[in-house]
Write an enzyme that holds these catalytic residues in place. Structure first.
Site, mmCIF file in Angstrom:
data_model
loop_
_atom_site.group_PDB
_atom_site.id
_atom_site.type_symbol
_atom_site.label_atom_id
_atom_site.label_comp_id
_atom_site.label_asym_id
_atom_site.label_seq_id
_atom_site.Cartn_x
_atom_site.Cartn_y
_atom_site.Cartn_z
ATOM 1 C CB SER A 118 -0.863 -0.013 1.265
ATOM 2 O OG SER A 118 -1.516 1.222 1.434
ATOM 3 C CE1 TYR A 142 -3.845 -2.181 5.100
ATOM 4 C CE2 TYR A 142 -3.451 0.083 4.391
ATOM 5 C CZ TYR A 142 -3.693 -1.242 4.093
ATOM 6 O OH TYR A 142 -3.776 -1.632 2.785
ATOM 7 C CE LYS A 146 -1.706 -4.712 3.348
ATOM 8 N NZ LYS A 146 -1.964 -5.963 2.625
HETATM 9 N N1 UFG Z 1 -13.034 11.561 2.364
HETATM 10 C C1 UFG Z 1 -13.979 12.525 2.610
HETATM 11 N N2 UFG Z 1 -15.227 12.125 2.976
HETATM 12 C C2 UFG Z 1 -15.575 10.812 3.117
HETATM 13 C C3 UFG Z 1 -14.580 9.821 2.866
HETATM 14 C C4 UFG Z 1 -13.316 10.243 2.489
HETATM 15 O O1 UFG Z 1 -13.713 13.716 2.516
HETATM 16 O O2 UFG Z 1 -16.718 10.514 3.477
HETATM 17 C C5 UFG Z 1 -11.694 11.961 1.930
HETATM 18 C C6 UFG Z 1 -10.604 11.498 2.872
HETATM 19 O O3 UFG Z 1 -10.426 12.436 3.908
HETATM 20 C C7 UFG Z 1 -9.424 11.386 1.917
HETATM 21 C C8 UFG Z 1 -10.062 11.042 0.569
HETATM 22 O O4 UFG Z 1 -11.425 11.364 0.707
HETATM 23 O O5 UFG Z 1 -8.811 12.618 1.788
HETATM 24 C C9 UFG Z 1 -9.932 9.581 0.226
HETATM 25 O O6 UFG Z 1 -10.365 8.813 1.355
HETATM 26 P P1 UFG Z 1 -10.594 7.262 1.283
HETATM 27 O O7 UFG Z 1 -11.093 6.853 2.642
HETATM 28 O O8 UFG Z 1 -11.408 6.899 0.109
HETATM 29 O O9 UFG Z 1 -9.154 6.676 1.026
HETATM 30 P P2 UFG Z 1 -7.807 6.899 1.856
HETATM 31 O O10 UFG Z 1 -6.980 7.818 1.022
HETATM 32 O O11 UFG Z 1 -8.020 7.258 3.261
HETATM 33 O O12 UFG Z 1 -7.287 5.411 1.934
HETATM 34 C C10 UFG Z 1 -6.443 4.924 0.987
HETATM 35 C C11 UFG Z 1 -6.572 3.414 0.914
HETATM 36 C C12 UFG Z 1 -5.959 2.792 2.117
HETATM 37 C C13 UFG Z 1 -4.581 3.349 2.332
HETATM 38 C C14 UFG Z 1 -4.634 4.829 2.498
HETATM 39 C C15 UFG Z 1 -3.269 5.450 2.728
HETATM 40 O O13 UFG Z 1 -7.931 3.039 0.809
HETATM 41 O O14 UFG Z 1 -5.892 1.404 1.939
HETATM 42 O O15 UFG Z 1 -5.163 5.376 1.319
HETATM 43 O O16 UFG Z 1 -3.406 6.736 3.242
HETATM 44 F F1 UFG Z 1 -4.032 2.824 3.431
#
Ligand code: UFG
Length: 330
Positions: A118, A142, A146
């Protein structure tokens, strides 16, 4: 003829898309999945063995029956937030069980592992786009789990000759164009499925933070279509089958979209307005995570084909429709 593949976590989101790619390629494989988070309907029944990857007897029996040369290891827990509140579960599930799996596999003549890693292993990067020379400093259990498995595999390669490659995904999204698969998490926390639901249902989407150091103040991510990830795994499997030594590689589209750009793309795909609510920053969210995927291009000849905003939104919408057709409560 190529030997069958062992696919751990093949009933999960990325794993099931990879299994579909194997079906399309006419490759033989068997999935091992505990179904703790996977979905049995995502894998043909005849290909699914419901068991834990740390169940040494079952894994050894599978190896004796199928004689896999390569294992593709997707099985893991993958919620950053959950890993912060229950790290023990993540170290146990993602590290301890992976080690048990690898030890059983190497004792049973498996020669190589393709490992789901990841971008979370990079933590908060100093550079953008992120290439593989960036320091790996995870900021969540997490990401740490990894990274530990990446390092364990590197040592296993040197010490035991178990070949491996770690593929570092950025933000997986979308769903298969042809198979009845979709993104399914319980609870759903990922932006793309949530923005599609917000568009279809008229419920507001919460935007976590608007004061980041990015062009519009919202977080930027590199969204990669899950079928593009599946393609990269197919290429990695072939390379490992040929005994090639590969470096760890980023898998991303190579460009970023802010949360507001995702909202705009979802509105376009659904032709519906997305109501948004401003919410505080989410703990542990880096401002921007954008991949340089040049190394995967050079080593595997891989490039994202379907990860432009329009394609990923269409694919996410298709996945959400499927989820509703299956009356999936998640
Ligand atoms: N976000 C919102 N509102 C929501 C959900 C998400 O604003 O309801 C934002 C988050 O703050 C983030 C972006 O959208 O800035 C993407 O969020 P996600 O939850 O879709 O994905 P992440 O970037 O948090 O997670 C991803 C992968 C993980 C990995 C991570 C590393 O899904 O497996 O990046 O930071 F670990």
């Amino acid at each position: 003829m190529s030997r069958p593949l062992l696919v751990t976590g093949g009933a999960g989101y990325v794993g099931s898309h990879f299994a579909a790619a194997l079906e399309d390629a006419g490759r033989d494989y068997v999935v091992i999945d505990s179904l703790e988070r996977g979905n049995a309907s995502f894998v043909p029944t005849a290909k699914l063995v419901v068991a834990d990857i740390s169940d040494r007897n079952t894994v050894a029996d599978l190896c004796r029956e199928y004689r896999p040369k390569i294992a593709v290891h997707f099985a893991a827990f993958a919620y950053v937030g959950e890993s912060m509140s229950d790290p023990a579960r993540y170290y146990e599930n993602n590290v301890t069980k992976s080690q048990a799996l690898f030890d059983t596999l190497r004792a049973n003549d498996v020669e190589g592992i393709v490992f789901s890693s990841s971008c979370a292993t990079y933590g908060i990067p100093d550079i953008s786009p992120i290439d593989e020379s960036a320091p790996q400093r995870p900021i969540s259990p997490y990401g740490e789990t990894k990274l530990i498995v990446e390092r364990l595999l590197a040592y296993y390669r040197t010490a035991y000759g178990l070949n491996s490659v770690a593929l570092r995904y950025f933000n997986a999204c979308g769903s298969s164009a042809t198979r009845p698969l979709y993104e399914r998490h319980d609870p759903e926390t990922h932006l793309i499925p949530l923005v599609i639901r917000a568009a279809l249902d008229g419920t507001p989407l919460r935007i976590f933070g608007n004061d980041y150091d990015t062009a519009d103040g919202t977080c930027v991510r590199d969204y990669i279509h899950v079928d593009d990830l599946a393609d990269a795994h197919m290429l990695a499997v072939t390379a490992i089958e040929h005994g090639r030594e590969l470096p760890s590689m980023n898998l991303g589209a190579g460009f970023g979209m802010s949360v507001l750009e995702v909202v705009a793309a979802a509105q376009y795909a659904t032709q519906s307005r997305v109501a948004v609510e401003q919410a505080p920053r989410r703990r542990g969210d880096p401002a921007a995570l954008i991949a340089s995927a040049a190394l995967a291009g050079r080593c595997l000849g891989w490039k994202a084909q379907r990860s432009d905003p329009r394609s990923i939104m269409q694919a996410a919408l298709l996945g959400e429709r499927r989820r509703r057709d299956f009356a999936d409560p998640q």
